[in-house]
Design an enzyme around this catalytic site. Structure first.
Site, PDB file in Angstrom:
ATOM      1  N   ARG A 247       0.833  -1.212   0.000  1.00 20.98           N
ATOM      2  CA  ARG A 247       0.000   0.000   0.000  1.00 20.98           C
ATOM      3  C   ARG A 247       0.862   1.254   0.000  1.00 20.98           C
ATOM      4  O   ARG A 247       0.534   2.256  -0.636  1.00 20.98           O
ATOM      5  CB  ARG A 247      -0.933  -0.016   1.213  1.00 20.98           C
ATOM      6  CG  ARG A 247      -2.108  -0.936   0.967  1.00 20.98           C
ATOM      7  CD  ARG A 247      -2.932  -1.264   2.172  1.00 20.98           C
ATOM      8  NE  ARG A 247      -3.954  -2.224   1.759  1.00 20.98           N
ATOM      9  CZ  ARG A 247      -4.690  -2.954   2.579  1.00 20.98           C
ATOM     10  NH1 ARG A 247      -4.545  -2.835   3.886  1.00 20.98           N
ATOM     11  NH2 ARG A 247      -5.575  -3.793   2.100  1.00 20.98           N
ATOM     12  N   VAL A 366      -6.573  -0.910  -6.668  1.00 21.59           N
ATOM     13  CA  VAL A 366      -5.657  -2.014  -6.331  1.00 21.59           C
ATOM     14  C   VAL A 366      -5.176  -1.978  -4.877  1.00 21.59           C
ATOM     15  O   VAL A 366      -5.342  -0.973  -4.195  1.00 21.59           O
ATOM     16  CB  VAL A 366      -4.413  -2.013  -7.253  1.00 21.59           C
ATOM     17  CG1 VAL A 366      -4.817  -2.262  -8.688  1.00 21.59           C
ATOM     18  CG2 VAL A 366      -3.655  -0.702  -7.110  1.00 21.59           C
ATOM     19  N   GLU A 367      -4.593  -3.076  -4.448  1.00 21.83           N
ATOM     20  CA  GLU A 367      -4.052  -3.242  -3.082  1.00 21.83           C
ATOM     21  C   GLU A 367      -5.099  -2.895  -2.026  1.00 21.83           C
ATOM     22  O   GLU A 367      -4.787  -2.306  -1.002  1.00 21.83           O
ATOM     23  CB  GLU A 367      -2.804  -2.370  -2.835  1.00 21.83           C
ATOM     24  CG  GLU A 367      -1.742  -2.387  -3.906  1.00 21.83           C
ATOM     25  CD  GLU A 367      -0.875  -3.609  -3.895  1.00 21.83           C
ATOM     26  OE1 GLU A 367      -1.462  -4.707  -4.012  1.00 21.83           O
ATOM     27  OE2 GLU A 367       0.346  -3.496  -3.799  1.00 21.83           O
ATOM     28  N   GLY A 368      -6.327  -3.233  -2.298  1.00 18.41           N
ATOM     29  CA  GLY A 368      -7.432  -2.861  -1.407  1.00 18.41           C
ATOM     30  C   GLY A 368      -8.076  -1.603  -1.923  1.00 18.41           C
ATOM     31  O   GLY A 368      -7.406  -0.567  -2.029  1.00 18.41           O
TER      32      GLY A 368
END
Lengths: 384, 263
Positions: A247, A366-368
């Site tokens: 993140r 992305v990435e959550g």
């Protein structure tokens, strides 16, 4: 003097030299290449090799395995600079780092000896396979199975949206080894080319086209037991821990992209004349640029703060979510305003900002997704 | 056979930066702009590193100038792969012209034993092209200037010099002083490990006295040239109008382009 230049005074001599080198690399060749590779939607294998040759594939990792042993902050500075010229390449390096991070933190020494040294030197690049067609934000519901069989696991299932899943040499793969929920998940290193592992389809994306996104299919793919990272059932922990670090990578990518959009806007607004003056002299445009510059600076300070916490060895998970959320929203806002400042020219391919705007959108996903980031932050705030 | 190579480098203002001259002593105000390793010197460093890779040996970077920026220039070269640095640092050198600096560098070079001394043929700020031949003169060594494709064998050095029609192949005994031409190669980027290793590499600092430099031959007073005046370059554009009264505009235009060597 632009603010990013003032940042130089906060960097060590080595970091200054490193930043200068990456800037020369980006301005000298990568930015131009990015246009060509984006157009062809092609993975830039040679550019990853170049990053490897220059020692950029393992900056924050253990020197014992050939890593650079530098602060995560230093690595993020490199990521931001790369993203300023070629977001998709910075993303690819970020994903590789994600895989290295999981292995370094949770792998045993024999697994690290077998894979980490090759990865941090860039001889082999890594990818990260967590998402599935039916499990995105709800990652712990994943259904790819790893069943024990004669000292190995047989992996069967499907992964979705795996960045460079067909190009990477090694996958950090999360699969289910027992019952439902996060505790049934284990993490593995899977080599490209293993029987039963097939990258089946590349997605046709709105942006990040030079960073191939794969659907991967596993059909009784044998993975040796020693390739498991950590104990059975610890895979979700490995995945989330790598995601925290990832993140921060997305936050740095976001600021690099927003910085590029800001620089393009400043250039355009200083050259474009309407009503007999440069449009940068109109307060309406100045206010937009002022907001853009302020947000970029705030985002940079936030991700650097979160990274400093990580480097200090304290829990940084909330701040990582905040940085990812804030910086990717900044990237979306700043690139959208950059298109607005360019007017009609912003909407055509002759100028880079339409690409920046398309690229920014994925950073919020992305990435959550940013909704998941808010959930993570909110849960931490609410008393239990 | 292992080669001992010295490369003389200079720090220059960033090529893209706006440069300012000091009104007082009419020298370049080096503090007002970001400085970089002279790009032509970078090519000399690259040429030296290639020679080292082909023959083994050692590359020493020599630079004269004030503390911060000169050391940055040396570090950059060390991070590219050079082995050690020598920094000539003395306030008495301030304002030296090309021949003064060439003399001072020659004095430093006398202290080492080098098979080859490489320089960028010119710097992107002063562009005198004088330093490499002047160093050669002070050291009484042969000088091959404006060259690329440098190779060595059996105590000899060969290099190419481009001409309008092709290239000359030059050969000389070693030691020799070579001025590496702009575009000779594409200098490598320093690697991450190179950058980290650079500060561990030996860097020797010499004063003018250490290098036995005669103070009367350097600095503003020791310089044989003097800047009398300077002014901003006129930005007025030249306008040539090609008329077609006689129907021959295309010929005139072609002649013009030919004169300017565009075609």
């Amino acid at each position: 003097m632009a603010s990013p230049e003032r940042l130089m005074h906060l960097l060590s001599e080595d970091e200054r030299a490193l930043r200068k080198m990456v800037r020369e690399l980006v301005d000298g060749e990568l930015r131009k290449l990015s246009t060509e590779y984006e157009e062809r939607a092609e993975d830039p294998k040679q550019s990853y090799q170049k990053l490897a040759e220059l020692g950029l594939a393992g900056i924050p990792f253990d020197p014992e395995y050939g890593g650079g042993g530098e602060r995560y902050l230093t690595y993020l500075m490199v990521i931001e600079e790369l993203a300023r010229g070629w977001l998709a390449l910075a993303i690819g390096l970020g994903v590789h780092t994600l895989a290295c991070d999981g292995l370094q933190r949770f792998g045993d020494s024999s697994l690290k000896e077998r894979y980490l040294a090759d990865m941090v030197s860039g001889r082999r690049f890594g990818a990260y396979a967590l998402s599935e067609p039916a499990s995105g934000s709800d990652a712990s519901s994943l259904s790819t199975k790893a069943t024990r069989s004669n000292g190995s696991y047989l992996v069967s299932g499907q992964k979705q949206f795996c960045t460079r899943g067909g190009e990477a040499d090694l996958l950090l793969l999360m699969a289910r080894t027992s019952g439902e929920g996060p505790r049934g998940i284990s993490a593995f290193i899977v080599e490209q080319g293993t029987e039963g592992f097939t990258p089946t389809k590349v997605e046709n994306k709105m942006g990040w086209r030079s960073s191939p996104t794969w659907e991967l299919v596993f059909e009784e793919c044998p993975v040796p037991e020693e390739n498991r990272i950590g104990n059975e059932g610890e895979g979700f922990k490995v995945a989330l821990s790598a995601l925290d670090a990832g993140r921060l990578g997305i936050a740095a990518c976001s600021i690099g992209l927003a910085q590029a959009a800001l620089e393009a806007s400043l250039r355009f607004a200083s050259e474009r004349e309407q009503f007999g003056s440069r449009i940068i002299d109109f307060q309406g445009i100045q206010f937009m640029l002022a907001d853009m510059a302020t947000q970029v600076e705030a985002g940079r300070a936030l991700y650097r703060h979160a990274a400093s916490l990580k480097d200090a060895g304290v829990d940084y998970s909330t701040e990582a979510s905040m940085a990812k959320l804030f910086c990717s929203d900044v990237a979306m806002k700043v690139t959208t305003d950059a298109v607005q400042i360019h007017g009609g020219y912003g909407y055509i391919e002759e100028y880079p900002v339409e690409r920046y705007m398309r690229e920014a959108k994925a950073l919020q996903i992305v990435e959550g997704t940013n909704q998941i980031q808010r959930m993570v932050i909110g849960r931490r705030l609410a008393p239990r | 056979m292992p080669l001992s190579i010295a490369v003389c480098v200079k720090r220059v203002p960033d090529t893209a930066a706006e440069k300012k001259l000091d009104d007082g002593d009419k020298t370049l105000d080096r503090d007002s702009v970001e400085s970089i390793l002279n790009p032509v010197d970078e090519m000399a460093v690259e040429e030296a590193l290639k020679l080292k890779e082909a023959n083994e040996g050692e590359v020493t970077i020599v630079c004269a100038g004030p503390e911060g920026a000169a050391q940055q220039a040396i570090r950059k070269a060390l991070s590219m792969g050079a082995d050690k640095g020598v920094h000539l640092k003395d306030d008495s050198l301030h304002g030296s012209d090309a021949q003064g600096i060439a003399y001072a560098l020659a004095q430093v070079l006398k202290k080492g034993e080098y098979d080859l001394i490489l320089c960028g043929a010119e710097s992107t700020d002063a562009r005198t092209n004088l330093v490499p031949p002047a160093i050669a003169e002070h050291l009484n060594l042969p000088n091959l200037n404006f060259v690329k494709n440098v190779e060595t064998s059996d105590g000899k050095v060969t290099a190419h010099r481009e001409t309008d029609k092709g290239h000359d192949v030059l050969e000389s005994s070693t030691p020799a002083v070579l001025g590496v031409v702009w575009g000779a190669n594409e200098p490598r980027y320093p690697s991450f490990k190179g950058i980290m290793a650079a500060k561990q590499k030996p860097l020797e600092t010499l004063s003018a006295a250490d290098a036995e430099i005669d103070a009367s031959k350097v600095g503003l007073d020791g310089s044989k040239t003097e800047v009398l005046e300077f002014g901003a370059r006129s930005t007025e554009r030249q306008k040539n109008v090609v008329d077609n009264k006689e129907g021959d505009a295309h010929v005139k235009l072609a002649d013009f382009l030919q004169q300017q060597k565009f075609i």
